[in-house]
Design a protein around this motif. Sequence first.
Motif, PDB file in Angstrom:
ATOM      1  N   ASP A  35       0.819  -1.209   0.000  1.00 40.62           N
ATOM      2  CA  ASP A  35       0.000   0.000   0.000  1.00 40.62           C
ATOM      3  C   ASP A  35       0.857   1.265   0.000  1.00 40.62           C
ATOM      4  OD1 ASP A  35      -2.302  -1.637   0.305  1.00 40.62           O
ATOM      5  OD2 ASP A  35      -1.941  -1.704   2.475  1.00 40.62           O
ATOM      6  N   GLY A  36       0.220   2.372  -0.408  1.00 39.45           N
ATOM      7  CA  GLY A  36       0.902   3.661  -0.347  1.00 39.45           C
ATOM      8  C   GLY A  36      -0.046   4.806  -0.642  1.00 39.45           C
ATOM      9  N   HIS A  37       0.508   6.010  -0.676  1.00 42.09           N
ATOM     10  CA  HIS A  37      -0.283   7.227  -0.904  1.00 42.09           C
ATOM     11  C   HIS A  37       0.560   8.225  -1.681  1.00 42.09           C
ATOM     12  CE1 HIS A  37      -3.108  10.512  -0.086  1.00 42.09           C
ATOM     13  NE2 HIS A  37      -2.041  11.250   0.146  1.00 42.09           N
ATOM     14  N   SER A  43       6.506   9.804  -5.616  1.00 41.24           N
ATOM     15  CA  SER A  43       6.489   9.215  -4.273  1.00 41.24           C
ATOM     16  C   SER A  43       7.596   8.185  -4.078  1.00 41.24           C
ATOM     17  CB  SER A  43       5.136   8.560  -4.008  1.00 41.24           C
ATOM     18  OG  SER A  43       5.165   7.793  -2.825  1.00 41.24           O
ATOM     19  N   ALA A  45       7.650   6.131  -1.732  1.00 41.06           N
ATOM     20  CA  ALA A  45       6.958   4.916  -1.304  1.00 41.06           C
ATOM     21  C   ALA A  45       6.554   4.065  -2.499  1.00 41.06           C
ATOM     22  CB  ALA A  45       5.717   5.284  -0.483  1.00 41.06           C
ATOM     23  N   TYR A  46       6.188   4.704  -3.606  1.00 38.78           N
ATOM     24  CA  TYR A  46       5.807   3.969  -4.803  1.00 38.78           C
ATOM     25  C   TYR A  46       7.027   3.272  -5.412  1.00 38.78           C
ATOM     26  CZ  TYR A  46       3.797   2.921  -9.369  1.00 38.78           C
ATOM     27  OH  TYR A  46       3.364   2.264 -10.505  1.00 38.78           O
ATOM     28  N   ALA A  49       7.917   0.369  -3.366  1.00 39.97           N
ATOM     29  CA  ALA A  49       6.978  -0.745  -3.530  1.00 39.97           C
ATOM     30  C   ALA A  49       7.365  -1.626  -4.705  1.00 39.97           C
ATOM     31  CB  ALA A  49       5.562  -0.205  -3.710  1.00 39.97           C
ATOM     32  N   ASN A  99      -4.665   7.260  -3.128  1.00 35.52           N
ATOM     33  CA  ASN A  99      -4.177   6.114  -2.365  1.00 35.52           C
ATOM     34  C   ASN A  99      -4.041   4.951  -3.335  1.00 35.52           C
ATOM     35  OD1 ASN A  99      -4.531   7.380   0.338  1.00 35.52           O
ATOM     36  ND2 ASN A  99      -6.697   7.271  -0.207  1.00 35.52           N
ATOM     37  N   ARG A 130      10.828  -1.746  -0.042  1.00 35.03           N
ATOM     38  CA  ARG A 130       9.925  -1.923   1.089  1.00 35.03           C
ATOM     39  C   ARG A 130       9.512  -3.390   1.252  1.00 35.03           C
ATOM     40  NH1 ARG A 130       4.979   1.447  -0.228  1.00 35.03           N
ATOM     41  NH2 ARG A 130       4.355   0.664   1.817  1.00 35.03           N
ATOM     42  N   ASP A 133       7.108  -4.636   3.833  1.00 35.66           N
ATOM     43  CA  ASP A 133       5.691  -4.292   3.714  1.00 35.66           C
ATOM     44  C   ASP A 133       4.926  -5.207   2.770  1.00 35.66           C
ATOM     45  OD1 ASP A 133       6.076  -2.097   5.414  1.00 35.66           O
ATOM     46  OD2 ASP A 133       6.618  -0.785   3.740  1.00 35.66           O
TER      47      ASP A 133
END
Length: 213
Positions: A35-37, A43, A45-46, A49, A99, A130, A133
């Motif tokens: 998941d991420g935002h 991002s 986080a992307y 991922a 999201n 990540r 996660d």
Amino acid sequence: MAAKIDFKKSLDGYQARAGQFRVVEIPETRYLMIDGHGDPNTSPAYTGALQALYPVAYKLKFASRRDLDRDYVVPPLEGLWWADDMDAFTVARDKSRWNWTMMLLVPEWIDDAMVEAAVDIVRAAGSAGRVADVRIETLAEGRCVQTLHLGSFDDEAAVLDEMHHEFIPGQGFGLSGKHHEIYLSDVRRVTPDKLRTILRQPVIEAATARHPD
């Protein structure tokens, strides 16, 4: 060894045509998920991922070929996308409000123990974004409407607007789950105008419809 399976050719959920909306029934499917935002173009986080999902997916592929004598092509990247106001996709295209859950399909013959082992191997290598996660989860979408979009991701808005506000209500359905995209093209190798993306929206009978989460 049995022939290598390409899910893009064998699964009905990976079939779609540009300019045509189709109602499909999607069976429960297991995925590696993270998941991420936020804007996927900027991002961290992307990026993290994807750096985690692919190494785990390839470890699973190699383990399946080695231990189970079942080889397959790693399936295409998929994503669930949502926002508090879904017009963030079809009108404003405000990616900072998005999201997402990025996903790679896991073949039905691979069990949770194999997934855990693959995650542990990648985590031990210490350089896979990540990976802590990564999880495996079953997605039950059921009845959906989908089409094939040709071109840039930023040009999806008109197609989604027609899907959400014309075709789906015209069939007596309402929106149910999260907007789902399947990326049939490799963005590293294809120019934006050549991208092929399946756009999918779970639906239910209009009398019981709710706004997507």
